[in-house]
Design a protein around this motif. Structure first.
Motif, PDB file in Angstrom:
ATOM      1  N   GLY A  30       0.540  -1.617   0.251  1.00  0.00           N
ATOM      2  CA  GLY A  30      -0.231   0.127   0.094  1.00  0.00           C
ATOM      3  C   GLY A  30       0.851   1.169   0.102  1.00  0.00           C
TER       4      GLY A  30
ATOM      5  N   LYS B 196       2.014   5.424   1.570  1.00  0.00           N
ATOM      6  CA  LYS B 196       1.425   6.649   0.800  1.00  0.00           C
ATOM      7  C   LYS B 196       1.947   7.463   0.370  1.00  0.00           C
TER       8      LYS B 196
ATOM      9  N   HIS C 162       0.041   4.028  -4.773  1.00  0.00           N
ATOM     10  CA  HIS C 162      -0.556   3.128  -3.993  1.00  0.00           C
ATOM     11  C   HIS C 162      -0.992   1.288  -4.686  1.00  0.00           C
TER      12      HIS C 162
ATOM     13  N   TYR D 189      -0.989  -3.353   6.164  1.00  0.00           N
ATOM     14  CA  TYR D 189      -1.696  -2.245   5.144  1.00  0.00           C
ATOM     15  C   TYR D 189      -1.083  -1.503   5.162  1.00  0.00           C
TER      16      TYR D 189
ATOM     17  N   THR E 156      -2.214   2.042   4.353  1.00  0.00           N
ATOM     18  CA  THR E 156      -3.157   3.370   3.901  1.00  0.00           C
ATOM     19  C   THR E 156      -2.815   4.659   3.367  1.00  0.00           C
ATOM     20  N   GLU E 157      -3.686   5.085   2.741  1.00  0.00           N
ATOM     21  CA  GLU E 157      -3.230   6.217   1.336  1.00  0.00           C
ATOM     22  C   GLU E 157      -2.783   7.312   2.201  1.00  0.00           C
ATOM     23  N   GLU E 158      -3.209   7.261   3.594  1.00  0.00           N
ATOM     24  CA  GLU E 158      -2.825   8.076   4.664  1.00  0.00           C
ATOM     25  C   GLU E 158      -2.221   8.143   5.320  1.00  0.00           C
TER      26      GLU E 158
ATOM     27  N   THR F 189      -8.981  -6.512  -2.618  1.00  0.00           N
ATOM     28  CA  THR F 189      -9.991  -5.796  -0.945  1.00  0.00           C
ATOM     29  C   THR F 189      -9.359  -5.542   0.057  1.00  0.00           C
TER      30      THR F 189
ATOM     31  N   ALA G  50      -6.961  -5.324   2.098  1.00  0.00           N
ATOM     32  CA  ALA G  50      -7.085  -3.927   3.089  1.00  0.00           C
ATOM     33  C   ALA G  50      -8.327  -3.511   4.161  1.00  0.00           C
TER      34      ALA G  50
ATOM     35  N   SER H  11      -9.692  -1.620   6.540  1.00  0.00           N
ATOM     36  CA  SER H  11      -9.753  -0.397   6.540  1.00  0.00           C
ATOM     37  C   SER H  11     -10.283  -0.402   7.772  1.00  0.00           C
TER      38      SER H  11
ATOM     39  N   SER I 229      -5.550   0.868  13.051  1.00  0.00           N
ATOM     40  CA  SER I 229      -4.286   1.378  13.502  1.00  0.00           C
ATOM     41  C   SER I 229      -2.964   0.710  14.107  1.00  0.00           C
TER      42      SER I 229
END
Length: 362
Positions: A10, A12, A16, A41, A43-45, A62, A65, A67, A71
């Motif tokens: 993944g 930032k 990604h 994983y 995340t994009e953040e 998926t 991920a 989500s 964290s």
């Protein structure tokens, strides 16, 4: 004894989704009898999310991920990283090896590698210096120039300087390089943000595009040449694969051709002479050592009609997608994909063991 392998994917970064494809390909190839696989994983953040150990096939990106999960702090990778979410399980010191399947900034550029060095964890691929220098195309090309490697002409710009004097920047490109030329973000891969320019109007649009992805851009002279690539494995010594040639059906080998529609032809082995191949492998080994690379590298070259080679760049974390050149090069060299991953893990362990010999007191 199975290897406890942590997969980082993944990230930032604008790459990604490329990383997600790479993770899927690696997971499908790993032998669960040889590895305990723990996906992590990013995340994009930038949040790090540890999923449960994989016990069977994963069919969809998926699924990787997580989500909805909590964290984690990256430091747990070296501590109780194998504990369950409720704290149960055995605290046996974390992972044997980390495999960063990350492309681009915040993953391939030495940032994650530096963290893993601080945690004293074995990890697949290049170290801090090679990763950071290989990510920044300007620094990389400067090192190659110092090593005497032939390259096309290039120049570079910082966003703030360009914003102060845009016309001067465009004039510099026209005076030093001319058209056609290629404009690229200095710290990005996977052909993101790259444009080919044949006029000032296209050059202006290309600067605008590239500066969306980085504060530094590089502009390279466009030449008529074949695009030839070589895979490298090793730590102190570089072992080269057969050569492969990229023949784009479009104007150049862009992101879409690489990862979405496969709109390109890959010729492996490339139809080059033994003399040309030997020269390319010599240059690849020189580049590998100049950047102090380890693990894996893909070296990219231009080869003109009269047989003159120019090194374009090295990629310190080439992708493992279905359209990726690196695993295909090694497959044609005799190393199948699962064995390639096993070799990379072995190289990571060997490099880590060698580093433990270094004295830190006197």
């Amino acid at each position: 004894m199975k290897t406890k392998l942590g997969l980082l994917y993944g990230g930032k970064s604008a790459e990604h989704h490329v990383s997600m494809q790479t993770a899927m390909a690696v997971i499908k190839a790993l032998d669960l009898k040889e590895f305990d696989i723990h996906p992590i994983y990013i995340t994009e953040e930038g949040a790090w999310i540890k999923g449960p150990q994989l016990t069977g096939p994963v069919e969809s990106v998926t699924e990787l991920a997580y989500s909805g999960e909590t964290s984690i702090a990256p430091i747990v990778l070296s501590q109780a990283s194998v504990l369950a979410e409720d704290g149960t399980g055995s605290n046996d010191g974390g992972f044997d090896v980390i495999f960063p399947l990350l492309h681009g900034p915040n993953g391939e550029d030495g940032t994650v590698q530096g963290m893993l060095e601080l945690l004293n964890l074995p990890y697949v691929g290049n170290g801090v210096l090679a990763s950071s220098a290989g990510m920044d195309k300007v620094i990389m090309k400067n090192i190659f120039a110092q090593s005497g490697l032939s390259q096309v002409k290039y120049t570079w710009f910082i966003r703030s300087d360009w914003e102060k004097s845009r016309e001067a920047a465009y004039q510099k490109v026209e005076d030093e390089l001319g058209y056609p030329c290629f404009v690229k973000p200095a710290n990005l891969g996977s052909s993101v943000g790259i444009s080919k320019c044949a006029s000032k109007a296209e050059l202006e649009r290309a600067f605008e595009e590239a500066f969306q992805f980085d504060r530094k851009i590089i502009v390279e002279e466009g030449i008529v040449a074949r695009e030839v690539e070589i895979g490298i494995l090793g730590n102190d010594e570089a072992e080269c694969s057969v050569a492969g040639e990229i023949i784009p059906k479009e104007d150049f080998y862009d992101y879409k051709a690489k990862y979405e529609d496969g709109n390109t032809a890959l010729v492996i082995p490339a139809e080059i002479s033994d003399q040309e191949y030997n020269l390319l492998t010599e240059m690849a080994a020189t580049a590998f050592k100049a950047l102090d690379c380890s693990g894996l590298v893909r070296a990219d070259f231009f080869l003109t009609k009269d047989g003159k080679p120019y090194i374009n760049e090295v990629n310190t974390m080439p992708g493992f997608t279905p359209f990726s050149m690196f695993p295909l090069l090694w497959k044609h060299t005799g190393v199948e994909y699962p064995k390639l991953i096993e070799r990379l893990v072995k190289l990571a362990k060997e490099r880590h063991e060698e580093k433990q010999k270094i004295k830190h007191t006197f």
